[in-house]
Design an enzyme around this catalytic site. Structure first.
Site, PDB file in Angstrom:
ATOM      1  N   GLY A  67       0.860  -1.177   0.000  1.00 43.73           N
ATOM      2  CA  GLY A  67       0.000   0.000   0.000  1.00 43.73           C
ATOM      3  C   GLY A  67       0.890   1.218   0.000  1.00 43.73           C
ATOM      4  N   GLU A  68       0.591   2.179   0.832  1.00 45.71           N
ATOM      5  CA  GLU A  68       1.426   3.365   1.009  1.00 45.71           C
ATOM      6  C   GLU A  68       2.018   3.304   2.412  1.00 45.71           C
ATOM      7  OE1 GLU A  68       3.681   6.188   1.187  1.00 45.71           O
ATOM      8  OE2 GLU A  68       2.726   5.928  -0.789  1.00 45.71           O
ATOM      9  N   SER A  69       3.334   3.162   2.495  1.00 48.05           N
ATOM     10  CA  SER A  69       3.967   2.883   3.786  1.00 48.05           C
ATOM     11  C   SER A  69       3.751   3.992   4.805  1.00 48.05           C
ATOM     12  CB  SER A  69       5.467   2.625   3.597  1.00 48.05           C
ATOM     13  OG  SER A  69       6.113   3.749   3.020  1.00 48.05           O
ATOM     14  N   CYS A  99       6.041  -5.567   0.217  1.00 42.19           N
ATOM     15  CA  CYS A  99       6.187  -4.211  -0.306  1.00 42.19           C
ATOM     16  C   CYS A  99       6.150  -3.168   0.817  1.00 42.19           C
ATOM     17  CB  CYS A  99       5.142  -3.944  -1.390  1.00 42.19           C
ATOM     18  SG  CYS A  99       5.554  -2.518  -2.436  1.00 42.19           S
ATOM     19  N   ARG A 128      12.941   3.123   0.245  1.00 42.69           N
ATOM     20  CA  ARG A 128      11.581   3.325  -0.268  1.00 42.69           C
ATOM     21  C   ARG A 128      11.621   3.691  -1.761  1.00 42.69           C
ATOM     22  NH1 ARG A 128       8.169   8.233   0.645  1.00 42.69           N
ATOM     23  NH2 ARG A 128       5.971   7.611   0.793  1.00 42.69           N
ATOM     24  N   ILE A 156       5.800  -2.852  -7.682  1.00 43.25           N
ATOM     25  CA  ILE A 156       5.114  -1.569  -7.868  1.00 43.25           C
ATOM     26  C   ILE A 156       5.666  -0.577  -6.848  1.00 43.25           C
ATOM     27  CG2 ILE A 156       2.900  -0.354  -7.890  1.00 43.25           C
ATOM     28  CD1 ILE A 156       1.549  -3.066  -8.416  1.00 43.25           C
ATOM     29  N   ARG A 157       6.428   0.413  -7.295  1.00 46.30           N
ATOM     30  CA  ARG A 157       7.058   1.379  -6.387  1.00 46.30           C
ATOM     31  C   ARG A 157       7.724   0.636  -5.211  1.00 46.30           C
ATOM     32  NH1 ARG A 157       2.932   5.385  -4.288  1.00 46.30           N
ATOM     33  NH2 ARG A 157       4.796   6.482  -3.565  1.00 46.30           N
ATOM     34  N   HIS A 192       4.842  -8.008  -4.735  1.00 41.43           N
ATOM     35  CA  HIS A 192       3.449  -8.372  -4.455  1.00 41.43           C
ATOM     36  C   HIS A 192       3.168  -9.774  -5.006  1.00 41.43           C
ATOM     37  CE1 HIS A 192       1.980  -4.298  -3.324  1.00 41.43           C
ATOM     38  NE2 HIS A 192       2.918  -3.891  -4.149  1.00 41.43           N
ATOM     39  N   GLU A 194       0.555 -11.447  -4.099  1.00 39.92           N
ATOM     40  CA  GLU A 194      -0.910 -11.547  -4.084  1.00 39.92           C
ATOM     41  C   GLU A 194      -1.551 -11.038  -5.368  1.00 39.92           C
ATOM     42  OE1 GLU A 194      -0.263  -7.314  -2.832  1.00 39.92           O
ATOM     43  OE2 GLU A 194       0.803  -9.232  -2.640  1.00 39.92           O
TER      44      GLU A 194
END
Length: 209
Positions: A67-69, A99, A128, A156-157, A192, A194
C-alpha cells in the site's frame, strides 16, 4: 499495554484429525489486503481482518500487505495498533510482509516521508521506492529460497533491502538488489505475490503455521 498473541487452544498438532486450519490475520488499514485474503483462502487458511489491537489475539500468523507505507504508519499509530503489532512480532508471531509492509516493520528506512516511522523489528535497512515511480512497475519470475524456483513477482514502487543484520537471511535478488529476506518467523518481500495467480508464497507461509 502490548497485547500478547496467544495461539488458538483448539488446534491439535500436525496431522491431528481435529486440527483446524490456521487463522491468519491480515492487516486491513490500507492497501491490497483483499488480494491477500483471496490467496490465503485459496491455500486453505482462515482469515481475519486486523484493524484493532484485540484482533491480534488468537491468530496463528499475520500478513502485512503493500500500500502506502507512510499511510500504514500513520493509521497503525492512530488506531493504537503499532505497539501491539510490534510486541506480537517481537514475541515470534509468524508474519508475511510485502512491499510497503516491509517498510512498516524495517529497522531503518531510506527515503522515508517526513515524519514517517517504522516498527523496527526487521533488522534491515530498506530504501523506499527504489525501483522508481508507478510507471516503472514490472513483473518477473524469481528463485526464492525456501519457497520456489519460479515465483511470480509484481514490483510496484517497490523497496529494496540495502543491508541486513546478522540474523537475516537473504532469499532472493533482482537486478543485483535484495528483494526477499527471512528473519526468524518473519518473511519479508519487496514485491506483491498476491497480485498474481501464483500461490507458492502463501502456501509456503501457511504451511509453516
Amino acid at each position: 499495554m502490548v497485547n500478547m498473541v496467544t495461539p488458538p487452544s483448539h488446534r491439535g498438532g500436525p496431522g491431528s484429525p481435529d486440527r483446524a486450519a490456521p487463522l491468519v490475520g491480515v492487516l486491513a488499514l490500507q492497501g491490497g489486503f483483499a488480494e491477500h485474503v483471496r490467496a490465503l483462502t485459496a491455500v486453505g487458511a482462515r482469515t481475519r481482518l486486523v484493524r484493532r489491537p484485540a484482533e491480534l489475539d488468537g491468530i496463528d500468523g499475520i500478513v502485512v500487505p503493500g500500500g502506502e507505507s507512510s499511510v500504514l504508519d500513520k493509521l497503525s499509530r492512530a488506531l493504537g495498533l503499532a505497539e501491539p503489532l510490534r510486541g506480537a512480532l517481537q514475541a515470534g508471531l509468524p508474519a508475511l510482509v510485502t512491499c510497503a509492509g516491509l517498510l512498516l516493520v524495517a529497522e531503518e528506512l531510506v527515503g522515508a516521508a517526513p515524519g514517517q516511522r517504522s516498527l523496527g523489528v526487521l533488522r534491515v535497512r530498506a530504501r523506499r521506492n527504489a525501483f522508481g515511480r508507478q510507471l516503472d512497475s514490472f513483473e518477473t519470475h524469481l528463485s526464492v529460497a525456501g519457497i520456489g524456483g519460479d515465483v511470480e513477482a509484481v514490483f510496484i514502487r517497490a523497496p529494496v533491502i540495502e543491508s541486513v543484520g546478522p540474523a537475516v537471511e537473504c532469499l532472493a535478488a533482482v537486478h543485483g538488489q535484495v528483494v526477499a529476506v527471512q528473519q526468524g518467523a518473519i518473511t519479508a518481500l519487496s514485491f506483491h505475490p498476491e497480485l498474481t495467480h501464483d500461490l507458492q508464497v502463501h502456501r509456503s507461509f501457511v504451511g509453516r503455521l
